[in-house]
Design an enzyme around this catalytic site. Sequence first.
Site, PDB file in Angstrom:
ATOM      1  N   GLU A 177      -0.656  -6.513   9.571  1.00 59.79           N
ATOM      2  CA  GLU A 177      -1.926  -5.892   9.170  1.00 59.79           C
ATOM      3  C   GLU A 177      -3.094  -6.579   9.889  1.00 59.79           C
ATOM      4  OE1 GLU A 177      -2.462  -6.455   4.977  1.00 59.79           O
ATOM      5  OE2 GLU A 177      -4.086  -4.975   4.795  1.00 59.79           O
TER       6      GLU A 177
ATOM      7  N   TYR B 237       0.846  -1.217   0.000  1.00 57.25           N
ATOM      8  CA  TYR B 237       0.000   0.000   0.000  1.00 57.25           C
ATOM      9  C   TYR B 237       0.875   1.257   0.000  1.00 57.25           C
ATOM     10  CZ  TYR B 237      -3.713  -3.209   1.565  1.00 57.25           C
ATOM     11  OH  TYR B 237      -4.607  -4.238   1.686  1.00 57.25           O
TER      12      TYR B 237
ATOM     13  N   ASP C  70     -13.007  -5.157   2.492  1.00 54.55           N
ATOM     14  CA  ASP C  70     -13.228  -5.488   1.083  1.00 54.55           C
ATOM     15  C   ASP C  70     -14.018  -6.773   0.808  1.00 54.55           C
ATOM     16  OD1 ASP C  70     -11.379  -3.474   1.318  1.00 54.55           O
ATOM     17  OD2 ASP C  70      -9.876  -4.368   0.011  1.00 54.55           O
TER      18      ASP C  70
ATOM     19  N   GLY D 298     -13.746  -0.635   3.571  1.00 52.72           N
ATOM     20  CA  GLY D 298     -12.488  -0.963   4.221  1.00 52.72           C
ATOM     21  C   GLY D 298     -12.428  -2.436   4.584  1.00 52.72           C
TER      22      GLY D 298
HETATM   23  C1  DGY Z   1      -6.568  -2.892  -1.640  1.00 49.10           C
HETATM   24  O1  DGY Z   1      -5.951  -2.492  -2.622  1.00 49.10           O
HETATM   25  O2  DGY Z   1      -6.499  -4.016  -1.177  1.00 49.10           O
HETATM   26  C2  DGY Z   1      -7.379  -1.961  -0.899  1.00 49.10           C
HETATM   27  O3  DGY Z   1      -8.081  -2.546   0.149  1.00 49.10           O
HETATM   28  C3  DGY Z   1      -8.266  -1.120  -1.743  1.00 49.10           C
HETATM   29  O4  DGY Z   1      -8.470  -0.010  -0.987  1.00 49.10           O
END
Ligand code: DGY
Length: 425
Positions: free
Chosen positions: A393, A39, A169, A167
């Site tokens: 995470e 990220y 997903d 958030g």
């Molecule tokens: C990802 O790319 O996994 C994110 O959760 C999208 O925001």
Amino acid sequence: MNDMAVLETVDIEERNRQAIEILRTNDRGGYNIPTAGLYPYQWNWDSAFAAWGWSEIDLARAWTELETLFKGQWSTGMVPHIIFHEVDEGYFPGPNVWGTHKSPQTSGITQPPVAATMARKIFEKDPTAGRAPVERLFKAMGDWHRWFIESRGESGAIAITHPWESGRDNALDWEKAAEVIDTTNVGEYQRRDTSHVNPEMRPRKIDYDRYLALVYLGRDVGWDETKIREQSPFRVADVGMTFILLRACRDLAWLADQIGQPRKEIDTWIAHLEKGCEQLWNAELGCYDSLDLKTGKLSGTKSVGSFLCWFAGVEPRDSKQSLEGVLSRAPYSIPSLDPASSRFDAKRYWLGPTWPVVNSIVGLGLQEQGETVLAERVRKDTYEMIMQTGFYEYFNPMTAAGEGGNNFTWTAAVWLAWVTKGLEQ
Ligand code: DGY
């Protein structure tokens, strides 16, 4: 030194030092990335939690984090879920895929509005120093909340137009609702997430196909909310998003009082959301649930989002019993999906793993509403996972193994700002 030897030598001071180092290492100058590689941009709710973490070591930097986030705000009031300050080829889908044509470049969807809640937390640490930043941010936060009510609040609860907005997903809450998304035009693409993290810990290909189909739909209508509402097959009132916005409105109203701004309009949003939450109660399940706005059906999912009811300050009804049931089925709480579900998967992202960041807000809510035994269980489990494994995470709720990205900003942030606060020494 092998891993076991490292584990044996780690103590709380060492974890504190590592948490601070993670915040500093993930700092890209005024904002934090969640973690390098996986990220590489500024994510919306990650950033609000990062600000909370920063407030433990550098108040000014904490305010800067929030102010940088709002630099990405659209004229509609929407605050995007990603701000692409500097392009990084290691992430897909990047700014060109979103095609929002903003400066700075952004995605076209939003994320849970934790910012006002974190602004209040930071303000409380030093109201004198916090006054000027809150005065600067107040209108922007209000514009964002109004946008939610006007563009997504037609049912009373808050609709997501893309699973990424939640958030959470790949939560089961909307898997059924997402099955109607037509993926025939998605074509070939190269995921980057699975080159950074074990694919078993990430959403499936079919999930990604649907994510992309919705991105293309939004892009093709110029990210026009009315057109998305008319044309998209996917619209779900997300229990998590609704509870987080309700809480954020309460905190924004509190901030309004502190800086002498009117709160009347905010109070109407609070009333609207309180009423809207009622339809999310799933009596059969014994907890609040997400609602498919296309079919009018509750999802039948006991997910961690359901347990944000205390944080939102709504009547928990039978939620305590439900939460106790979930906790009895996982030693490292709170699993993102009830282990009793046939779809529970201790590794796969939001289908089972425990997320310290969500624990922090569920735990805050429980503590505030007098559920101290449950609150301390959640805090202690979070402490154990991070002490045993580090700043991942998310974690395997059965073994405390770290999963997803490592050296994660929001895990470090909640360690500093919540996990280690009030622990029985
Ligand atoms: C990802 O790319 O996994 C994110 O959760 C999208 O925001």
